[in-house]
Scaffold this active site. Structure first.
Site, PDB file in Angstrom:
ATOM      1  N   GLY A  12       0.793  -1.211   0.000  1.00  0.00           N
ATOM      2  CA  GLY A  12       0.000   0.000   0.000  1.00  0.00           C
ATOM      3  C   GLY A  12       0.829   1.265   0.000  1.00  0.00           C
ATOM      4  O   GLY A  12       2.034   1.246   0.197  1.00  0.00           O
ATOM      5  N   CYS A  13       0.156   2.373  -0.180  1.00  0.00           N
ATOM      6  CA  CYS A  13       0.680   3.719  -0.378  1.00  0.00           C
ATOM      7  C   CYS A  13       1.078   3.885  -1.843  1.00  0.00           C
ATOM      8  O   CYS A  13       1.789   3.056  -2.405  1.00  0.00           O
ATOM      9  CB  CYS A  13       1.866   4.079   0.499  1.00  0.00           C
ATOM     10  N   GLY A  14       0.581   4.927  -2.437  1.00  0.00           N
ATOM     11  CA  GLY A  14       0.950   5.258  -3.806  1.00  0.00           C
ATOM     12  C   GLY A  14       1.848   6.469  -3.817  1.00  0.00           C
ATOM     13  O   GLY A  14       1.589   7.447  -3.106  1.00  0.00           O
ATOM     14  N   ARG A  41      -4.586   2.337  -3.346  1.00  0.00           N
ATOM     15  CA  ARG A  41      -3.387   2.178  -2.522  1.00  0.00           C
ATOM     16  C   ARG A  41      -3.480   2.913  -1.186  1.00  0.00           C
ATOM     17  O   ARG A  41      -2.624   2.744  -0.333  1.00  0.00           O
ATOM     18  CB  ARG A  41      -2.151   2.669  -3.286  1.00  0.00           C
ATOM     19  N   ASN A 177      -0.508   8.946  -1.760  1.00  0.00           N
ATOM     20  CA  ASN A 177      -1.789   8.439  -1.251  1.00  0.00           C
ATOM     21  C   ASN A 177      -1.456   7.470  -0.137  1.00  0.00           C
ATOM     22  O   ASN A 177      -0.796   6.465  -0.357  1.00  0.00           O
ATOM     23  CB  ASN A 177      -2.564   7.739  -2.370  1.00  0.00           C
TER      24      ASN A 177
END
Length: 355
Positions: A12-14, A41, A177
């Site tokens: 996760g995390c963009g 994400r 994100n």
């Protein structure tokens, strides 16, 4: 019924960065469209943007973006700023009312200059650290020239609308994100993180946070945002600005090769050099999965951890360099890519503004 393991997004995390290498400005709408392409994400607990070249009318002045949680904190900070700087102009950061955005702190920006100073950048760093450590209810989250960080709690399309990102124009943008794992989702904890004209977005978890944090404290950097990512931006400032190291060398410090890999290198001078880096800069080694995009006024860099546990893709098209978590986030904003590649573990992608 859902179980945690079915909901968890381990990568996760963009993150995304776009730069025009000729230094020509473009709308923030481009970076907004790119990060929104990776909406899954994040989980709504943080997103943000950093743009370079966005304050041309105040390009010669340092700009502080500050969050206040109390009016009294604002009074204390403004007294400090008046005592230590010349406030050229200040105003609330322009935002749009968006119903889903809650618990919004007071958001102000200050364009400042110095009466006199022999070490301007050190004075800026010192003031940021002092205000963020000593004044309850206030934090400086952006402190560069002709650039600004905008961040908060919400999905990227929400924060983009709230901060009116498409109305800004810049030659370099990065965005994030957030999918927080071990740290709280609060306004200051959203990405990017910055100091001076550095801004950094990160996907991953820093298991060496404690060691890195103590190392940085020895050089006057103090972590106050309750998240591991903060150490990364301070490490770049320390190693590049203060120690004068190249980005290639910094990559070999933060994403240092394993000892077993170093021993297999046939070039003896290179082997000895990497050994020295590990010995001298051991506390700056960043362990754990990470993919970062970091920028300053002249460069944009992408870097992975030494085993590439988080995705990172780079591309070139015309005068643009792109770095993102996913190729789709690049193709969503460019139809004319000439080259797309996946950097290896620990291999930096380095883009420079030529204009």
């Amino acid at each position: 019924m859902f179980f945690d393991r079915e909901l968890r997004n381990p990568s996760g995390c963009g993150v995304v960065g776009v730069m025009n290498q000729k230094g020509e400005s473009f709308s923030g709408e481009l970076i907004l469209n790119s990060i929104c392409c990776m909406r899954e994400r994040g989980n709504g607990l943080g997103s943000g943007f950093a743009g370079y070249g966005i304050y041309p009318e105040f390009k010669d002045y340092w700009c502080f973006h500050i969050m206040y949680y109390t009016e009294s904190a604002k009074c204390v900070v403004e007294d400090y700023l008046k005592s230590n700087f010349i406030i050229v102009y200040h105003e609330p950061i322009s935002v749009k009312k968006v119903n889903v955005v809650e618990n919004v702190p007071l958001l102000w920006r200050y364009f400042i200059s110095f009466r006199e100073s022999e070490s301007v950048e050190e004075d800026i760093v010192h003031s940021v650290m002092k205000i963020n450590r000593k004044i309850d209810g206030a934090c400086i989250f952006s402190s560069g020239k002709n650039m600004g960080i905008f961040k908060g709690v919400g999905d990227p399309e929400v924060m983009g609308e709230f901060y009116k990102i498409p109305e800004y124009r810049g030659y370099l943008w990065i965005a994030h994100n957030r999918f927080p794992t071990n740290t709280p989702g609060w306004w200051g904890g959203a990405h990017p993180f910055g100091i001076l004209d550095w801004a950094l977005v990160h996907n991953g978890e820093i298991s060496s946070y404690g060691v890195n944090k103590r190392y940085l404290e020895g050089f006057g950097y103090y972590c106050t945002f309750s998240t591991d990512t903060e150490v990364l931006v301070y490490l770049f400032d320390l190693l590049v600005r203060k120690h004068g190291l190249s980005f290639d060398v910094v990559a070999n410090i933060l994403s240092a090769p394993f000892w077993s890999q170093i021993e297999k290198i046939e070039d003896e001078s290179k082997k000895e050099f990497l050994k020295l880096l590990r010995i001298i800069y051991g506390p700056a080694l960043v362990n754990g999965p990470f993919a970062v995009v970091i920028a300053n006024s002249h460069y944009m860099i992408g870097l992975n951890d030494r085993t590439k546990l988080r995705p990172l893709v780079a591309a070139k098209g015309g005068d643009f360099l792109y770095i993102a978590s996913e190729e789709s986030a690049i193709r969503a904003i460019s139809n004319g890519l000439e080259k797309v590649w996946m950097p290896k573990a620990g291999e930096p992608v380095i883009g420079k503004v030529e204009g």
